[in-house]
Design an enzyme around this catalytic site. Sequence first.
Site, short mmCIF file in Angstrom:
data_model
loop_
_atom_site.label_atom_id
_atom_site.label_comp_id
_atom_site.label_asym_id
_atom_site.label_seq_id
_atom_site.Cartn_x
_atom_site.Cartn_y
_atom_site.Cartn_z
N THR A 74 0.72 -1.15 -0.03
CA THR A 74 -0.03 -0.06 0.11
C THR A 74 0.95 1.36 -0.01
O THR A 74 0.47 2.10 -0.81
CB THR A 74 -0.98 0.09 1.11
OG1 THR A 74 -0.06 -0.15 2.32
CG2 THR A 74 -1.94 -1.08 1.27
N THR A 110 3.09 1.61 -3.51
CA THR A 110 1.95 2.14 -4.54
C THR A 110 1.66 3.50 -4.54
O THR A 110 1.54 4.24 -5.28
CB THR A 110 1.04 1.04 -4.79
OG1 THR A 110 0.20 1.08 -3.48
CG2 THR A 110 1.30 -0.28 -5.23
N LYS A 158 7.96 1.77 17.81
CA LYS A 158 7.94 3.07 17.55
C LYS A 158 8.63 4.13 18.90
O LYS A 158 9.22 4.98 18.41
CB LYS A 158 6.42 3.68 17.18
CG LYS A 158 5.78 3.00 16.04
CD LYS A 158 4.44 3.13 15.85
CE LYS A 158 3.96 2.31 14.58
NZ LYS A 158 2.47 2.38 14.88
#
Lengths: 442, 442
Positions: A16, A19, A209
């Site tokens: 995802t 692209t 994260k």
Amino acid sequence: MEANAPIRIGVAGLGTVGTSLVRMVARHGNDLAVRSGRPIVISGVCARDRGKDRDIDVSGMEWFDDPVALARDPGNDIFVELIGGSEGPARASVEAALSTGKHVVTANKALLAEHGNELARLAEGADASLNFEAAAAGGIPIIKTLREALAGNTVSRIYGILNGTSNYILSRMEQDHIGFEECLAEAQRLGYAEADPSFDIGGQDAAHKLALLTSIAFGTEVDGEAIYVEGISSITSADIEAADELGYRIKLLGVACRTDSGIEQRVHPTMVPRSSAIARIDGVTNAVAIEADFVGQLVLSGPGAGGDATASSVMSDIADIARGDRVGTFGRPASDLEPYRRAGMRTHEGGYYVRLSVYDRPGAFAAISQRMADRGISLESIVQRRRAPRAAPGHERPVEPAPVIMITYETTEAEIRAALETIKTDGHIAGEPQMIRIEQFT
Amino acid sequence: MEANAPIRIGVAGLGTVGTSLVRMVARHGNDLAVRSGRPIVISGVCARDRGKDRDIDVSGMEWFDDPVALARDPGNDIFVELIGGSEGPARASVEAALSTGKHVVTANKALLAEHGNELARLAEGADASLNFEAAAAGGIPIIKTLREALAGNTVSRIYGILNGTSNYILSRMEQDHIGFEECLAEAQRLGYAEADPSFDIGGQDAAHKLALLTSIAFGTEVDGEAIYVEGISSITSADIEAADELGYRIKLLGVACRTDSGIEQRVHPTMVPRSSAIARIDGVTNAVAIEADFVGQLVLSGPGAGGDATASSVMSDIADIARGDRVGTFGRPASDLEPYRRAGMRTHEGGYYVRLSVYDRPGAFAAISQRMADRGISLESIVQRRRAPRAAPGHERPVEPAPVIMITYETTEAEIRAALETIKTDGHIAGEPQMIRIEQFT
């Protein structure tokens, strides 16, 4: 490089994010050239399945089956790693690119949380940039803010909602009074949760994260292992209702703060005051708050995932390199990062929410209170949510457990754990005690 | 410049921001050198009164009485303008610095809103940076976010709470049910409002900031004059209560958005849905929301004013220059900025809140409704807040005005203004109609 020579990008991974990035360059190519001072061109791409229909135009881009070959190819100036995973082709290709002195942009939090220190040194030795805005909070420019905008600040605490799946589930549980399992199933139906959701709801994704944010915020080496992690699967509707009654909301927070004994890093369900900015972040939205000596408090919120939003951060990193802006991977030279000194959880100080199922017997509550007092823990509030029905006159009262909720004043993790352990042993409660940390905000 | 040569700063203006900056360099000098790759040194300062006690150590810094002399002095590499005002010494010294090819960092929104295009061209011609993070929203890194982080996006709308004084007053009016005048007096006592508050509460301060954000967000020349501006002094407790009943809060927003007829820029009291992120920004805090095609929505909130927070942004600009990061003043070369094409307010489309004091006579409301219908305006809701007491039987009802509140569906500014003008002429209402624009968020 000439000022107006194009900068050529090799993109490994056409999921995802990949692209979206290809679409972005097609749509905004002219504007990107104006803003960056030079054209940005995707010269090579790589993915596992060449035949897959991705609804993007890759003609004019060289196809590679092997990401390492793309990383080494002199036909691109920046290698964009969108493969994922901390080992395998992602790691191999990033190392290959940096070894040849090529700039790298990656969205790969696991790779950086586990190998960030070595990769930062590798990048520095090769005089290459290693940028990772997309790895920490999707589309939110938190890395740029920490590395650049807060240059004149010392950060004291950074905390945030770093996992959209968990926040979606907790928001839904609260707003619609439905249980954890039902919310999770719904999140999976809507594509907000993976088929195996353990990485998200178990807190590991947020921990990766947080490790990156901690390193930049505090100038320390990354240590993705040195994080206390607790997920949200133990949170019940009873906890959410009790939090609401007491003026709190429950969020899965990642928190890093400087303490006397080192830097505390933790990811766990957290009671946050309902009036705080972070309490008001609902659904899949992410948010990061920074407390620092000069700026005070900043809060950034936005999409923490999704192809387009993540591609926005990838492009921010690419544009910085195209413009010639060079920042140390973690905001300073790798050799200037201090060793990470972990503050253990036992010394964590804070208030606690405790929910117990107490057998409704004479003396039970007195015994529990005494155990807390023995550890020097003061109670700010106590709520007995509902009692079991009284037995008929002349009969003994039923020995059914009733929920008791306590909010403590500030104590330490060691004391509350010891108190709860003894309370369990005493036999006045059924099952495991529930304990949720409270985070205070100024 | 050698990689490790110090970068030398000349600071003109030693008010709250200038003194905070001096303290920051004293406190964080070592860390700044590590992060920027070179020492940051304040080599010269300038202020009106040399004898004033500022509680900072300026020994080792050359004193200048004339900011233009400091701007021209070869003893500094970056000229930091903290004087303020769009003309006079601020403008003269910034022009002098840029003319000699020196980088400029400024917190001066008025200067940039009025002369930004010329100054950007001057900077570009001299190959110098003109940075102004502190000019738009105090400590919030919104300029960096727009200029750099959103490189791959097309912005469709940017809006924000850009004036802390006004937001403080509106928040207090709402929370404590007190009137505008009383809140203003309190804000002045607390130092949140100037003795002459007109620039803040009249919307001009927010308009200057919005003009800068608009230029970067939409790639257009700055036009500080092309902004529709309405302040908050007409807002009454009745409006705030009605907003609350209808699910809105009233905020002084700066909004810029792309429309078919150009770019709309406006600052006015705005009804925002209570559930929106921007509605929840209270007190002196500022916030900016950006809507863009790839990232979706980002919201940044933090301190919009104050010496320390503003100095944080000034240092962000300095560190960028020290590191060698060069970005066009408004995010692209000055020659690539498009002429600003203003969308006039008459074509503004949106819903409206209207509060009228209607004489309670038969046919009055029918006449008003008809005037709205004549302009094609549909009403989403109507609230008659309280009626004047009925007269005794057999007597005429008293002709006292009663407040009537209407929320319209989407219409245009031209239509609503025309309808209200006719309603006024009809004589069914007392005083001026109150009209507040509604901003919708997705």
